[in-house]
Design a protein around this motif. Structure first.
Motif, PDB file in Angstrom:
ATOM      1  N   ILE A  29       1.136  -1.139  -0.148  1.00 34.16           N
ATOM      2  CA  ILE A  29       0.305  -0.320  -0.195  1.00 34.16           C
ATOM      3  C   ILE A  29       1.431   1.565  -0.174  1.00 34.16           C
ATOM      4  O   ILE A  29       0.519   1.930  -0.992  1.00 34.16           O
ATOM      5  CB  ILE A  29      -0.770  -0.241   1.577  1.00 34.16           C
ATOM      6  CG1 ILE A  29      -2.273  -0.698   1.148  1.00 34.16           C
ATOM      7  CG2 ILE A  29      -1.732   1.487   1.238  1.00 34.16           C
ATOM      8  CD1 ILE A  29      -3.118  -1.238   1.932  1.00 34.16           C
ATOM      9  N   GLN A  30       1.816   1.164   0.324  1.00 32.18           N
ATOM     10  CA  GLN A  30       2.697   2.789   0.466  1.00 32.18           C
ATOM     11  C   GLN A  30       3.646   2.425  -0.474  1.00 32.18           C
ATOM     12  O   GLN A  30       4.049   3.602  -0.585  1.00 32.18           O
ATOM     13  CB  GLN A  30       3.743   2.255   1.958  1.00 32.18           C
ATOM     14  CG  GLN A  30       3.038   2.200   3.406  1.00 32.18           C
ATOM     15  CD  GLN A  30       2.159   3.218   3.775  1.00 32.18           C
ATOM     16  OE1 GLN A  30       2.064   4.235   2.891  1.00 32.18           O
ATOM     17  NE2 GLN A  30       0.778   3.088   4.527  1.00 32.18           N
ATOM     18  N   THR A  31       4.262   1.580  -1.199  1.00 34.64           N
ATOM     19  CA  THR A  31       4.523   1.927  -2.003  1.00 34.64           C
ATOM     20  C   THR A  31       3.950   1.609  -3.072  1.00 34.64           C
ATOM     21  O   THR A  31       5.191   2.808  -4.235  1.00 34.64           O
ATOM     22  CB  THR A  31       6.229   0.179  -1.856  1.00 34.64           C
ATOM     23  OG1 THR A  31       4.953  -0.156  -2.757  1.00 34.64           O
ATOM     24  CG2 THR A  31       6.796   0.061  -1.181  1.00 34.64           C
ATOM     25  N   SER A  32       3.345   1.533  -3.499  1.00 31.02           N
ATOM     26  CA  SER A  32       2.280   1.974  -4.837  1.00 31.02           C
ATOM     27  C   SER A  32       1.827   3.008  -5.126  1.00 31.02           C
ATOM     28  O   SER A  32       2.056   3.903  -4.482  1.00 31.02           O
ATOM     29  CB  SER A  32       0.748   1.207  -4.571  1.00 31.02           C
ATOM     30  OG  SER A  32       0.821  -0.163  -5.198  1.00 31.02           O
ATOM     31  N   HIS A  33       2.546   3.919  -6.391  1.00 28.75           N
ATOM     32  CA  HIS A  33       2.277   5.072  -6.304  1.00 28.75           C
ATOM     33  C   HIS A  33       1.722   5.313  -8.267  1.00 28.75           C
ATOM     34  O   HIS A  33       2.809   4.373  -9.288  1.00 28.75           O
ATOM     35  CB  HIS A  33       3.647   5.840  -6.719  1.00 28.75           C
ATOM     36  CG  HIS A  33       3.800   6.330  -7.102  1.00 28.75           C
ATOM     37  ND1 HIS A  33       3.180   8.267  -6.833  1.00 28.75           N
ATOM     38  CD2 HIS A  33       4.689   7.431  -8.160  1.00 28.75           C
ATOM     39  CE1 HIS A  33       2.979   9.225  -7.397  1.00 28.75           C
ATOM     40  NE2 HIS A  33       4.131   8.340  -8.499  1.00 28.75           N
ATOM     41  N   ALA A  34       0.521   5.066  -8.431  1.00 30.29           N
ATOM     42  CA  ALA A  34       0.035   5.562  -9.584  1.00 30.29           C
ATOM     43  C   ALA A  34       0.248   6.416 -10.637  1.00 30.29           C
ATOM     44  O   ALA A  34       0.319   7.923  -9.833  1.00 30.29           O
ATOM     45  CB  ALA A  34      -1.800   5.656  -9.566  1.00 30.29           C
ATOM     46  N   LYS A  35       1.129   6.440 -11.484  1.00 36.19           N
ATOM     47  CA  LYS A  35       2.089   7.444 -12.499  1.00 36.19           C
ATOM     48  C   LYS A  35       0.899   8.267 -13.423  1.00 36.19           C
ATOM     49  O   LYS A  35      -0.115   7.636 -13.081  1.00 36.19           O
ATOM     50  CB  LYS A  35       2.791   7.024 -13.398  1.00 36.19           C
ATOM     51  CG  LYS A  35       4.261   6.265 -13.790  1.00 36.19           C
ATOM     52  CD  LYS A  35       4.443   5.579 -14.471  1.00 36.19           C
ATOM     53  CE  LYS A  35       5.527   4.996 -14.476  1.00 36.19           C
ATOM     54  NZ  LYS A  35       6.548   5.281 -15.936  1.00 36.19           N
ATOM     55  N   PRO A  36       0.922   9.347 -12.980  1.00 37.35           N
ATOM     56  CA  PRO A  36       0.021  10.432 -13.783  1.00 37.35           C
ATOM     57  C   PRO A  36      -1.162   9.539 -15.031  1.00 37.35           C
ATOM     58  O   PRO A  36       0.105   9.461 -15.936  1.00 37.35           O
ATOM     59  CB  PRO A  36       0.200  11.756 -14.398  1.00 37.35           C
ATOM     60  CG  PRO A  36       1.563  11.617 -13.016  1.00 37.35           C
ATOM     61  CD  PRO A  36       1.971  10.127 -12.704  1.00 37.35           C
ATOM     62  N   LEU A  37      -2.129  10.062 -15.550  1.00 34.95           N
ATOM     63  CA  LEU A  37      -1.956   9.160 -16.373  1.00 34.95           C
ATOM     64  C   LEU A  37      -1.519   9.611 -17.733  1.00 34.95           C
ATOM     65  O   LEU A  37      -1.718  10.448 -17.677  1.00 34.95           O
ATOM     66  CB  LEU A  37      -3.904   9.435 -16.811  1.00 34.95           C
ATOM     67  CG  LEU A  37      -4.768   8.640 -15.571  1.00 34.95           C
ATOM     68  CD1 LEU A  37      -5.674   9.070 -15.732  1.00 34.95           C
ATOM     69  CD2 LEU A  37      -4.334   6.784 -15.669  1.00 34.95           C
ATOM     70  N   ALA A  38      -1.630   9.051 -19.009  1.00 35.79           N
ATOM     71  CA  ALA A  38      -0.797   9.268 -19.861  1.00 35.79           C
ATOM     72  C   ALA A  38      -1.960  10.043 -20.739  1.00 35.79           C
ATOM     73  O   ALA A  38      -3.516   9.954 -20.735  1.00 35.79           O
ATOM     74  CB  ALA A  38       0.051   8.453 -20.989  1.00 35.79           C
ATOM     75  N   ASN A  39      -1.797  10.971 -21.375  1.00 38.40           N
ATOM     76  CA  ASN A  39      -3.159  11.941 -22.473  1.00 38.40           C
ATOM     77  C   ASN A  39      -3.690  12.567 -21.632  1.00 38.40           C
ATOM     78  O   ASN A  39      -4.399  13.530 -22.034  1.00 38.40           O
ATOM     79  CB  ASN A  39      -2.864  10.512 -23.059  1.00 38.40           C
ATOM     80  CG  ASN A  39      -2.456  10.348 -24.732  1.00 38.40           C
ATOM     81  OD1 ASN A  39      -1.144  10.850 -24.232  1.00 38.40           O
ATOM     82  ND2 ASN A  39      -2.102   9.343 -24.727  1.00 38.40           N
TER      83      ASN A  39
END
Ligand SMILES: Cc1ncc(COP(=O)(O)O)c(C=O)c1O
Length: 413
Positions: A29-39
């Motif tokens: 949970i702590q490491t998960s980091h959704a990248k900003p959505l492409a486009n």
């Protein structure tokens, strides 16, 4: 139309590969980091609620601006900086900073550009909060203040300011329209004096809003607004801003802001950005409403005096006409006695009895018993507020309904 979930955009998953799947749930949970959505390019700047920002390398941290502008929220935040860019564009400045209140913005300039033993020339009367900061706090640090009364000096204001200048004078401070008396100083004349003597000219333009005046274009060095008023515009956010004419001064204020921790928070900044989108529409309507109401009140037999810069009878009208696009939404008027004022306010049905100003709804208050109370009057240079004076922040309602409401309440006194 078909949709698929954007798997594989988790930055931690990409970095850790197989290992990611073996992590315990609480670490995952702590490491998960959704990248900003492409486009994805949102029309409205998102609220960046992160207090801190990740770096790929240590080197990145040591690059100018940390390789990006963002390191820690107190030092910079994309949502707040979005508002700063917009206000700076409107003001035609060389940099803007947003603060967590109007008083935080004003005090930042005083604290940064006055030092022990320096002298400040200040217009009187002015907003009670600024007045208290200067008289109660700044004087404890050895700052000397000379007050120049705009009401009594009138057309001689700029001369009187020049006469007050000393070798240690560092700032000349005025309000574009004085709170609560609506007096208007000779801005051009006073700015010319400041330039001649190479003294910083600082103006609080809250009552006019950045739609009606951009003082940097007239030569002011610093302009501030309580964004809690016309810039926010919806009575739901406290904030302030300072715009500068010289980028070096922005750098000083920026450093001071991150060391004193006075920046606006991202949620507040997003409300300011939303408010700014309708600034022109709101202030245009409010200013038109106010002029019509001021003219109406001036003719009303129960009103003994109206102070509104748009009226020809106003002593500062010629200055206001010269530098304001419209005369804004603040009116003061006198109904004779404090008893009348209170009776009148309590009889209003649409106009709301509350302090503050600059929102879409009309607000009215009795300065003597509320914002500019007796506590302040012990100071020689505090606003001398007539006991029957009311301060009215005109809103965007239909002007006919507002006038009807005023008339029915005036009938009760
Ligand atoms: C003219 C003026 N300047 C400054 C301020 C202070 O702003 P804030 O309440 O956002 O700290 C006010 C607040 O009423 C004001 O009217």
């Amino acid at each position: 139309m078909s949709f698929s979930f954007p798997f594989g955009k988790n930055e931690a998953h990409e970095r850790l590969g197989q290992e990611f799947g073996n992590l315990h749930l609480d670490t995952k949970i702590q490491t998960s980091h959704a990248k900003p959505l492409a486009n994805a390019d949102p029309v409205v700047t998102p609220i960046y609620h992160s207090t801190t920002y990740r770096y790929k390398t240590v080197d990145q941290f040591h690059q100018p601006n940390h390789g990006s502008n963002y390191c820690y929220q107190r030092c910079g935040n994309p949502t707040s900086e979005n508002v700063e860019v917009i206000i700076n564009e409107i003001e035609k400045g060389q940099g803007t900073l947003v603060y967590n209140s109007g008083l935080a913005a004003a005090s930042a300039v005083f604290l940064e550009f006055l030092g022990a033993g320096s002298h400040l020339i200040c217009m009187a009367p002015l907003y009670s909060g600024t007045f208290s900061f200067l008289t109660e706090t700044m004087t404890r640090y050895g700052i000397e203040i000379t007050w120049v009364n705009v009401e009594t000096e009138g057309d001689n204001f700029a001369n009187a300011v020049e006469k007050a200048i000393r070798p240690n004078t560092k700032i000349i401070f005025v309000e574009v329209i004085a709170n609560p008396s609506m007096a208007v100083p000779d801005l051009k004349g006073t700015i010319a004096v400041a330039h001649k003597h190479k003294i910083n000219f600082f103006i609080d333009a809250t009552f006019a809003s950045p739609y009606n005046i951009q003082p940097i274009t007239m030569g002011a060095d610093f302009v501030m607004h309580s964004c809690s008023k016309y810039i926010g515009g919806h009575t739901d956010v406290i904030g302030g801003c300072v715009t500068v004419r010289d980028e070096e001064n922005w750098k000083r204020l920026k450093l001071q802001q991150l060391t004193t921790g006075s920046a606006a928070a991202p949620f507040e900044a997003s409300l300011l950005a939303r408010g700014l989108k309708t600034l022109a529409l709101r202030v245009d309507r409010i200013s038109d409403n106010a002029l019509e109401i001021a003219k109406h009140l001036e003719k009303h037999p129960k009103v003994t005096h109206v102070w509104y810069p748009g009226l020809e009878s106003h002593p500062g009208h010629k200055y206001a006409k010269d530098f304001l696009r419209k005369y804004s939404g603040m009116i003061a008027f006198d109904v004779g006695t404090a008893e009348n004022a209170i009776k009148f306010i309590e009889a209003l049905k649409i106009i709301i009895h509350a302090v503050s100003l600059g929102g879409t709804e009309s607000l009215i208050e009795h300065p003597l018993s509320m914002s500019h109370g007796k506590e302040l009057l012990r100071h020689e240079f505090a606003a001398k507020v007539p006991e029957g004076m009311l301060r009215f922040s005109v809103g965007v309602e239909n002007v006919t309904d507002l006038i009807k409401d005023l008339d029915q309440a005036l009938q009760k006194i």
